[in-house]
Design an enzyme around this catalytic site. Structure first.
Site, PDB file in Angstrom:
ATOM      1  N   HIS A  78     -43.499 -28.861  22.571  1.00  0.00           N
ATOM      2  CA  HIS A  78     -42.777 -29.084  23.820  1.00  0.00           C
ATOM      3  C   HIS A  78     -42.657 -27.779  24.602  1.00  0.00           C
ATOM      4  O   HIS A  78     -43.182 -26.744  24.189  1.00  0.00           O
ATOM      5  CB  HIS A  78     -41.437 -29.787  23.581  1.00  0.00           C
ATOM      6  CG  HIS A  78     -40.492 -29.020  22.718  1.00  0.00           C
ATOM      7  ND1 HIS A  78     -39.562 -28.167  23.233  1.00  0.00           N
ATOM      8  CD2 HIS A  78     -40.365 -28.955  21.371  1.00  0.00           C
ATOM      9  CE1 HIS A  78     -38.876 -27.625  22.242  1.00  0.00           C
ATOM     10  NE2 HIS A  78     -39.349 -28.085  21.104  1.00  0.00           N
ATOM     11  N   ALA A  79     -41.956 -27.836  25.725  1.00  0.00           N
ATOM     12  CA  ALA A  79     -42.018 -26.732  26.687  1.00  0.00           C
ATOM     13  C   ALA A  79     -41.629 -25.354  26.126  1.00  0.00           C
ATOM     14  O   ALA A  79     -42.308 -24.377  26.385  1.00  0.00           O
ATOM     15  CB  ALA A  79     -41.160 -27.064  27.903  1.00  0.00           C
TER      16      ALA A  79
END
Lengths: 86, 532
Positions: free
Chosen positions: A15-16
């Protein structure tokens, strides 16, 4: 050119936040690093690229380092991926 | 008169105004395509101009700070330059790269990543406009009192729009979490999003009524409807203003402080609640932490979330309810048996006390977060004193483990029981003797007391919060709490119902934990009741 395969075990996938850390590290290296899944291959220095791989937990990632201190660069990126825990 | 509606709830409020339909014309300069080198240099100039504009906007916007990261991404330069090498003009290369990258993100089944598509579109639109000579303001011609209608609104639009002029937004695309909705809610502007192709029925100059709470747009209303909504709009605004005026005040009933807490299902909810005047969080539903991933969240992951929620509370109380799944909520990594009667089955504290390792991971995470604020823990679905004792036993065990590991926590963390079963009502005095607070969960309590499923239309009229049985149960729980000198709150929907506020206050309820959107409403009601 050196290559190693690593499996992402983090439950939430790439994820980010971990992707951001990975890209930051890749940009600081003295050679080119690419990440590849069974679908495609992208530059590890591109946030859009890394996110676009859509790496889920359990995905096998082939890391390739080319140029500069290849072995050290490869090691650094593989370690970061293996140590993503969340 | 035409009615358009959507099920998406964007931003509540009523507005009447002239429609301004945004035209996204692509400006272009007629020119001969040059060599690949000169096309690349045109692109580089436009990219630099875009970067400079975004850097300026990023000074006070997180959204643009993120755009600044994206615009420097090598994928953008690579893909545009590749297209130019293949013979495209700079303009065509930018639009084809945009399509390519956007479709890549839109295809993802992750909501966060799919939403990045909007950011990429916005950045590429800016580069295209800079290629054509500069950023165009699509809101040229917006008049005072207009309602802006568009397919989709982007962060860059927000920077170009004069919000003081407009009364609301209508968009074809978008969801509750789009940038435009968040912006509209922050500005308290009504918005209707996700109308789909119906939005094409609106043209500039049409008279519009928008009702954000209902997701309704009325195009060219008749006089009767118009007058009706003008009155509704004025009443709505007047009431909102009165409610807002007391949203941040502290309520006292004589000498007794009465709290208005909020129910939250995420850290963002906590932030919104505190910004809306909540005195704390009376129910932090930890289920979402468990339900958003395919495996059980680790202790560290949970700690991060609980600690972030605690910090967002700014020192105000945060009541974390331990995992409440089962019933109608399941997670893939727990093997749920098929049950005849899931609401009378394996759920909530019953699961936690069966899966002790998992329970302790949650308790340790909560304990660790207790140094980040006034964190309290609450157990759901308790039916006997032994369950409370067992849960507290594991809590103490986790404290010892942390202590041995040298990890900081609040040793005096408050422990509460959620009163949501008839059994817990009958033994409230015994439970009160062994815990620090109660919170009455009316949603389940009513259905268990009345033996009526409110989703079943044949019996839903029996699901009545005002029935004698329910009100007597609530009163006896509050009295049991008062006798033991502990606080009693309520986190079910009854607490958000302003028609019940007076009665609950008179019964002696100390804390109303309400939906984030009802904080001002209940504070207003309590303020009226306690100051007259």
């Amino acid at each position: 050119m050196v290559t190693e395969t690593v499996v992402l075990t983090a439950p939430n996938g790439m994820h980010a936040r971990p992707a951001g850390e990975l890209v930051k590290l890749a940009k600081s290296l003295d050679g080119k690093v690419t990440l590849a899944t069974s679908v495609k291959s992208v530059s590890a220095s591109s946030m859009l690229g890394v996110l676009s791989l859509g790496i889920k937990s359990g995905t096998q990632i082939t890391v390739t380092a080319e140029g500069g201190s290849e072995q050290a660069n490869l090691r650094a990126i593989v370690d970061v991926i293996a140590n993503i825990k969340d | 008169m035409k009615l358009l509606s959507t099920s998406v709830r964007a931003s509540e409020g009523i507005a009447v105004g002239r429609a301004f339909v945004v035209r996204r014309t692509k400006s272009s300069i007629n020119r001969e395509k040059g060599s690949a080198e000169s096309e690349k240099s045109l692109f580089a100039t436009a990219l630099a101009a875009s970067r400079e504009q975004i850097a300026h906007l990023a000074e006070n916007s997180d959204i643009f700070a993120a755009h600044l990261e994206i615009i420097d991404d090598e994928m953008i330069v690579d893909s545009v330059e590749t297209a130019i090498n293949e013979g495209c003009s700079a303009e065509d290369a930018v639009s084809s790269s945009c399509e390519q990258i956007v479709s890549m993100f839109e295809a993802m089944d992750d909501e966060y990543l799919a939403a990045r598509a909007a950011d990429v579109k916005d950045i590429f639109a800016r580069i295209s406009q800079n290629l054509a000579g500069g950023v165009i303001n699509p809101f040229e011609g917006v008049e005072n009192g207009d309602i802006v209608v568009d397919r989709e609104l982007f962060p860059s639009d927000m920077a170009l729009l004069d919000f003081s002029k407009i009364r609301g937004f209508v968009t074809a695309e978008g969801s509750t979490t789009s940038h435009v909705c968040i912006m509209a809610r922050n500005l308290s502007l009504p918005a209707v999003v996700g109308l789909g192709d119906a939005s094409a029925e609106i043209t500039t100059g049409d008279r519009l009524i928008i009702d954000g709470a209902e997701g309704l747009v009325i195009v060219n209303p008749d006089e009767y409807t118009l007058n009706d909504y003008l009155t509704r709009g004025l009443n709505y605004q007047a009431l909102k203003q009165e409610q807002q005026a007391v949203a941040n005040c502290e309520i006292f009933d004589g000498d007794r402080r009465v709290y208005v807490f909020a129910n939250a299902g995420s850290v963002e909810d906590v932030e919104r609640a505190i910004a809306s005047g909540a005195d704390g969080i009376g129910l932090f539903r930890s289920e979402f932490v468990y339900m958003q991933s395919s495996q059980e969240p680790t202790e560290d992951k949970q700690y991060e979330i609980y600690a972030a929620a605690a910090r967002a509370c700014n020192g105000k109380p945060l009541i974390i309810r331990t995992l409440d799944i089962g019933g109608d909520k399941a997670v893939p990594y727990l093997d749920f048996p098929k049950e005849e009667n899931p609401f009378l089955g394996w759920r909530a504290i019953r699961i936690s006390l069966d899966r002790v390792d998992m329970f302790c991971r949650q308790l340790r995470a909560i304990l660790r977060a207790s140094t980040d604020g006034d964190v309290r823990v609450m157990f759901p679905m308790v039916v006997c004193v032994d369950e409370l004792r067992d849960a507290k036993y594991y809590l103490e065990q986790c404290k010892r483990e942390l202590e041995q590991g040298g990890v900081a926590f609040n040793p005096n963390i408050k422990v509460g029981v959620m009163i949501e079963t008839p059994a817990s009502v009958f033994i409230a005095d015994s439970l009160a003797a062994e815990c620090d607070f109660f919170s009455i969960g009316t949603n389940d309590l009513i259905q268990y007391i009345m033996a009526a499923d409110r989703a079943n239309v044949k019996v839903s009229k029996l699901y009545n919060p005002y029935s004698d049985a329910v009100l007597r149960a609530v009163q006896s729980v509050i009295l049991a709490a008062q006798n033991a000198n502990i606080e009693c709150g309520m986190c079910g929907e009854l607490a958000s119902d302003n028609l019940a506020t007076e009665r609950l206050l008179t019964m002696g309820l100390d804390e109303f934990s309400v939906n984030v959107g009802s904080i001002a409403k209940i504070k207003y009601e309590l303020n009226k009741l306690t100051t007259k």
